[in-house]
Design an enzyme around this catalytic site. Structure first.
Site, PDB file in Angstrom:
ATOM      1  N   CYS A   6      64.395 -64.927  18.669  1.00 14.29           N
ATOM      2  CA  CYS A   6      65.357 -66.258  19.362  1.00 14.29           C
ATOM      3  C   CYS A   6      64.574 -66.746  20.388  1.00 14.29           C
ATOM      4  O   CYS A   6      65.068 -67.677  20.767  1.00 14.29           O
ATOM      5  CB  CYS A   6      66.455 -65.221  19.531  1.00 14.29           C
ATOM      6  SG  CYS A   6      67.620 -65.026  18.196  1.00 14.29           S
ATOM      7  N   ASP A  23      51.136 -65.413  12.901  1.00 14.31           N
ATOM      8  CA  ASP A  23      51.511 -63.917  13.043  1.00 14.31           C
ATOM      9  C   ASP A  23      50.456 -63.264  14.251  1.00 14.31           C
ATOM     10  O   ASP A  23      49.536 -63.406  14.094  1.00 14.31           O
ATOM     11  CB  ASP A  23      51.599 -63.145  11.685  1.00 14.31           C
ATOM     12  CG  ASP A  23      52.097 -61.631  11.884  1.00 14.31           C
ATOM     13  OD1 ASP A  23      53.239 -61.609  11.105  1.00 14.31           O
ATOM     14  OD2 ASP A  23      51.727 -60.917  12.398  1.00 14.31           O
ATOM     15  N   HIS A  39      69.924 -67.175  14.332  1.00 20.08           N
ATOM     16  CA  HIS A  39      69.714 -65.663  14.196  1.00 20.08           C
ATOM     17  C   HIS A  39      70.539 -65.087  13.215  1.00 20.08           C
ATOM     18  O   HIS A  39      71.950 -64.998  13.153  1.00 20.08           O
ATOM     19  CB  HIS A  39      70.178 -64.923  15.782  1.00 20.08           C
ATOM     20  CG  HIS A  39      70.046 -63.524  15.411  1.00 20.08           C
ATOM     21  ND1 HIS A  39      68.671 -62.760  15.611  1.00 20.08           N
ATOM     22  CD2 HIS A  39      70.575 -62.437  15.073  1.00 20.08           C
ATOM     23  CE1 HIS A  39      68.850 -61.444  15.544  1.00 20.08           C
ATOM     24  NE2 HIS A  39      70.027 -61.317  15.327  1.00 20.08           N
ATOM     25  N   GLY A  84      59.475 -52.598   4.811  1.00 13.80           N
ATOM     26  CA  GLY A  84      58.551 -53.097   6.107  1.00 13.80           C
ATOM     27  C   GLY A  84      59.204 -54.155   6.756  1.00 13.80           C
ATOM     28  O   GLY A  84      58.549 -54.764   7.614  1.00 13.80           O
ATOM     29  N   HIS A  89      65.387 -60.366  12.241  1.00 15.00           N
ATOM     30  CA  HIS A  89      65.920 -61.767  12.482  1.00 15.00           C
ATOM     31  C   HIS A  89      65.131 -62.593  11.247  1.00 15.00           C
ATOM     32  O   HIS A  89      63.784 -62.445  11.351  1.00 15.00           O
ATOM     33  CB  HIS A  89      65.211 -62.546  13.789  1.00 15.00           C
ATOM     34  CG  HIS A  89      65.570 -63.826  13.983  1.00 15.00           C
ATOM     35  ND1 HIS A  89      66.093 -64.582  15.030  1.00 15.00           N
ATOM     36  CD2 HIS A  89      65.145 -65.139  13.147  1.00 15.00           C
ATOM     37  CE1 HIS A  89      66.288 -65.764  15.090  1.00 15.00           C
ATOM     38  NE2 HIS A  89      65.709 -66.295  13.885  1.00 15.00           N
ATOM     39  N   HIS A  91      62.677 -63.976   8.689  1.00 15.83           N
ATOM     40  CA  HIS A  91      61.353 -64.942   8.707  1.00 15.83           C
ATOM     41  C   HIS A  91      60.962 -64.764   7.204  1.00 15.83           C
ATOM     42  O   HIS A  91      60.856 -63.789   6.667  1.00 15.83           O
ATOM     43  CB  HIS A  91      60.633 -64.318   9.790  1.00 15.83           C
ATOM     44  CG  HIS A  91      60.422 -62.690   9.885  1.00 15.83           C
ATOM     45  ND1 HIS A  91      61.348 -62.132  10.187  1.00 15.83           N
ATOM     46  CD2 HIS A  91      59.353 -61.965   9.355  1.00 15.83           C
ATOM     47  CE1 HIS A  91      60.828 -60.845   9.874  1.00 15.83           C
ATOM     48  NE2 HIS A  91      59.660 -60.877   9.277  1.00 15.83           N
ATOM     49  N   HIS A  93      57.229 -64.797   5.396  1.00 11.83           N
ATOM     50  CA  HIS A  93      55.502 -64.758   5.792  1.00 11.83           C
ATOM     51  C   HIS A  93      54.857 -65.847   4.854  1.00 11.83           C
ATOM     52  O   HIS A  93      55.356 -65.941   3.558  1.00 11.83           O
ATOM     53  CB  HIS A  93      55.073 -63.349   5.434  1.00 11.83           C
ATOM     54  CG  HIS A  93      55.818 -62.322   6.143  1.00 11.83           C
ATOM     55  ND1 HIS A  93      54.863 -61.737   7.351  1.00 11.83           N
ATOM     56  CD2 HIS A  93      56.723 -61.630   6.137  1.00 11.83           C
ATOM     57  CE1 HIS A  93      55.473 -60.781   7.683  1.00 11.83           C
ATOM     58  NE2 HIS A  93      56.664 -60.735   7.114  1.00 11.83           N
TER      59      HIS A  93
HETATM   60  P1  5GP Z   1      58.317 -58.005   9.341  1.00 13.62           P
HETATM   61  O1  5GP Z   1      57.345 -56.955   9.156  1.00 13.62           O
HETATM   62  O2  5GP Z   1      59.579 -57.882  10.074  1.00 13.62           O
HETATM   63  O3  5GP Z   1      58.679 -58.869   7.914  1.00 13.62           O
HETATM   64  O4  5GP Z   1      57.381 -58.929   9.981  1.00 13.62           O
HETATM   65  C1  5GP Z   1      57.499 -58.940  11.329  1.00 13.62           C
HETATM   66  C2  5GP Z   1      56.009 -59.763  11.562  1.00 13.62           C
HETATM   67  O5  5GP Z   1      56.010 -60.462  12.882  1.00 13.62           O
HETATM   68  C3  5GP Z   1      54.769 -58.922  11.869  1.00 13.62           C
HETATM   69  O6  5GP Z   1      53.711 -59.415  10.639  1.00 13.62           O
HETATM   70  C4  5GP Z   1      54.263 -58.679  13.080  1.00 13.62           C
HETATM   71  O7  5GP Z   1      52.825 -58.900  13.093  1.00 13.62           O
HETATM   72  C5  5GP Z   1      54.696 -60.227  13.693  1.00 13.62           C
HETATM   73  N1  5GP Z   1      55.115 -60.105  14.936  1.00 13.62           N
HETATM   74  C6  5GP Z   1      55.646 -59.304  15.686  1.00 13.62           C
HETATM   75  N2  5GP Z   1      56.000 -59.471  17.022  1.00 13.62           N
HETATM   76  C7  5GP Z   1      55.136 -60.612  17.052  1.00 13.62           C
HETATM   77  C8  5GP Z   1      55.227 -61.799  18.379  1.00 13.62           C
HETATM   78  O8  5GP Z   1      55.758 -61.318  19.522  1.00 13.62           O
HETATM   79  N3  5GP Z   1      54.425 -63.026  18.012  1.00 13.62           N
HETATM   80  C9  5GP Z   1      54.109 -63.351  16.785  1.00 13.62           C
HETATM   81  N4  5GP Z   1      53.687 -64.381  16.543  1.00 13.62           N
HETATM   82  N5  5GP Z   1      54.213 -62.287  15.721  1.00 13.62           N
HETATM   83  C10 5GP Z   1      54.950 -61.095  15.737  1.00 13.62           C
HETATM   84 ZN    ZN Z   2      67.033 -63.563  16.784  1.00 10.92          ZN
END
Ligand code: 5GP
Ligand code: ZN
Length: 102
Positions: A6, A23, A39, A84, A89, A91, A93
């Site tokens: 957020c 990332d 959110h 994973g 929130h 997102h 990839h």
């Molecule tokens: P998830 O595992 O929840 O699908 O993906 C979270 C992603 O966010 C991970 O690939 C992690 O490397 C990335 N990530 C976590 N914290 C931050 C941050 O503060 N900034 C950025 N740019 N990426 C983040």
């Molecule tokens: Zn959020």
């Protein structure tokens, strides 16, 4: 609410509804995160009213890929801890190029 997505600042692309960032811990040569400003905790928490937003998320992926000249890529959404998801929130990839191992 304490949610890093957020608060996150865009470094790739931004419009009124989405932020795209690199990332912080890339798993491939190109690794972007497409983040709606709204959110929503996860795909499990979507409501029917979110359907346009989710459609737009795909078009953001298409636009960013096109703007960056990325021809082939994978789109991935993790849902739940065991799949994973670590940030609660939504997102998506966008991954392209050689996979990076950590
Ligand atoms: P998830 O595992 O929840 O699908 O993906 C979270 C992603 O966010 C991970 O690939 C992690 O490397 C990335 N990530 C976590 N914290 C931050 C941050 O503060 N900034 C950025 N740019 N990426 C983040
Ligand atoms: Zn959020």
């Amino acid at each position: 609410m304490d949610c890093i997505f957020c608060e996150i600042k865009s470094d790739v692309y931004e419009n009124d509804s989405f932020i795209v960032v690199k990332d912080i811990n890339p798993k491939a040569e190109i690794h972007f995160l497409i983040i709606p400003k709204k959110h929503i905790e996860s795909i499990s928490h979507l409501e029917p009213e979110d359907k346009d937003l989710m459609g737009k998320m795909m078009l953001i992926a298409q636009k960013v890929a096109k703007d960056k000249g990325i021809e082939s890529y994978n789109l991935q959404i993790n849902v739940g801890r065991k799949a994973g998801q670590v940030i609660d929130h939504i997102h998506m990839h966008l991954l392209s190029g050689k996979k990076l191992c950590h």
